[in-house]
Design a protein around this motif. Structure first.
Motif, short mmCIF file in Angstrom:
data_model
loop_
_atom_site.label_atom_id
_atom_site.label_comp_id
_atom_site.label_asym_id
_atom_site.label_seq_id
_atom_site.Cartn_x
_atom_site.Cartn_y
_atom_site.Cartn_z
N VAL A 209 36.84 55.67 15.69
CA VAL A 209 36.38 54.83 16.57
C VAL A 209 34.67 55.50 17.88
O VAL A 209 34.25 54.99 17.91
CB VAL A 209 37.91 54.11 16.97
CG1 VAL A 209 37.32 53.69 18.28
CG2 VAL A 209 38.21 52.80 16.68
N SER A 210 35.81 56.93 18.44
CA SER A 210 35.10 57.58 18.56
C SER A 210 33.13 57.70 18.22
O SER A 210 32.86 57.16 18.79
CB SER A 210 35.43 59.33 18.81
OG SER A 210 36.36 59.40 19.39
N HIS A 211 33.38 57.76 16.48
CA HIS A 211 31.65 57.92 16.87
C HIS A 211 30.77 56.71 16.33
O HIS A 211 30.10 56.17 16.95
CB HIS A 211 31.42 58.36 15.01
CG HIS A 211 32.27 59.67 14.51
ND1 HIS A 211 32.84 59.96 13.76
CD2 HIS A 211 31.51 61.00 15.64
CE1 HIS A 211 32.57 61.47 13.60
NE2 HIS A 211 31.87 61.59 14.95
N VAL A 212 32.07 55.30 16.40
CA VAL A 212 30.87 54.22 16.76
C VAL A 212 30.69 53.57 18.55
O VAL A 212 30.21 53.17 18.26
CB VAL A 212 31.85 53.34 16.09
CG1 VAL A 212 31.86 51.53 16.69
CG2 VAL A 212 32.09 53.12 14.94
N ILE A 213 31.40 54.09 18.69
CA ILE A 213 31.52 54.31 20.30
C ILE A 213 30.10 54.62 21.03
O ILE A 213 29.32 54.91 21.22
CB ILE A 213 32.57 54.40 21.22
CG1 ILE A 213 33.43 53.80 21.41
CG2 ILE A 213 32.48 54.21 22.94
CD1 ILE A 213 33.43 52.08 21.01
N LYS A 214 29.71 56.34 20.59
CA LYS A 214 28.67 56.74 20.14
C LYS A 214 27.72 56.14 20.70
O LYS A 214 26.98 56.28 21.20
CB LYS A 214 28.72 58.32 20.55
CG LYS A 214 30.19 59.29 20.24
CD LYS A 214 29.90 60.70 19.45
CE LYS A 214 31.10 61.82 20.03
NZ LYS A 214 30.93 62.85 19.24
N ALA A 215 27.67 55.17 19.12
CA ALA A 215 26.52 55.04 18.52
C ALA A 215 26.31 53.75 19.48
O ALA A 215 25.09 52.79 19.97
CB ALA A 215 26.79 53.88 17.21
#
Length: 267
Positions: A209-215
């Motif tokens: 989820v963290s990586h998706v939120i960064k994008a």
């Protein structure tokens, strides 16, 4: 070659974007208090960035409301939606840096800034995200251990299960009326369970989820959004249907999901 350049540009954008933290009413504290609060706020912003990436705003205003008598470092805080978005922090003016750092409240409020303001019926998403991420950020940055991370989430889920027995309306309806019904435990932690399930599903694809939120910060955060648009964007960025499938299941659910400690230990 084209894909490499896109990835390179994305990396540069993440690494170079900086934010100016402006702390209002700092002068109401002693010299030592000013140093303590400034260090705490700036370190917390940096730790949140470590997990979720840079905020897509150049200035972050922090409005301090120091108290003389408080039973915890940050007894209350809220997001101030404006241009730019900021935070209002009610703090114990005498708290130590160690006490501030161990408090979850600032991480919760900072996490809110990574999603747009949603309609009341979608507050379960925004509050769930902040409730989950406050623990992820603290775990990622060594403030709490993995066992503490699991314990905190499990304790929140237990409170939500208990409240669901009497607050069993569809989640979107309860979310819109949670203050009147005092249903925060069910709304916040059912929302957190949504993001736990999303993380577990994304893990199978080598994502988080963290990586998706960064994008999401780079592509979409600046735009106004409702819950369905947010979910659509998160699916697009994760190249999956994880978020939309869970949203259909959660938005109108009347029960609390089954999530075990074993599953939490996989995060």
């Amino acid at each position: 070659m084209k894909l490499f350049l896109v990835l390179l540009l994305s990396t540069i954008a993440f690494n170079t974007l900086s934010i100016e933290v402006v702390i209002h009413n700092l002068s109401s504290l002693s010299n030592n208090g000013q140093k303590t609060v400034s260090t705490w706020v700036n370190q917390s912003v940096e730790k949140t960035k470590n997990t979720l990436g840079p905020l897509q705003q150049s200035i972050l205003p922090i409005y301090l409301k120091p108290q003389y008598f408080a039973f915890e470092p940050v007894p209350w805080a809220t997001v101030k939606r404006n241009n730019p978005d900021g935070l209002e922090l009610h703090i114990d003016r005498y708290a130590s840096l160690k006490a501030f750092t161990k408090d979850w409240t600032l991480f919760h409020e900072l996490a809110h800034l990574y999603l747009p303001l949603l309609p009341y019926s979608g507050f379960w998403l925004s509050e769930g995200f902040a409730s989950y991420m406050q623990n992820v950020i603290m775990r990622d940055n060594g403030i709490i251990t993995q066992p503490q991370f699991v314990q905190r989430l499990n304790a929140g889920f237990d409170r939500a299960r208990l409240q669901t027995k009497t607050k069993n309306q569809p989640l979107d309806k309860l979310s819109a009326d949670m203050w009147r019904q005092r249903a925060q435990q069910r709304v916040y932690w059912t929302g957190a369970a949504f993001f736990v399930e999303a993380d577990l599903a994304l893990q199978k694809q080598g994502k988080t989820v963290s990586h998706v939120i960064k994008a999401y910060q780079v592509c979409c955060r600046a735009s106004r959004s409702d819950a369905k648009t947010l979910i659509k964007n998160l699916d697009k960025l994760s190249k999956s249907s994880v978020f939309s499938n869970l949203y259909v299941k959660y938005n109108s659910r009347t029960d609390f999901p089954t999530i075990t400690k074993s599953q939490l230990n996989q995060l």
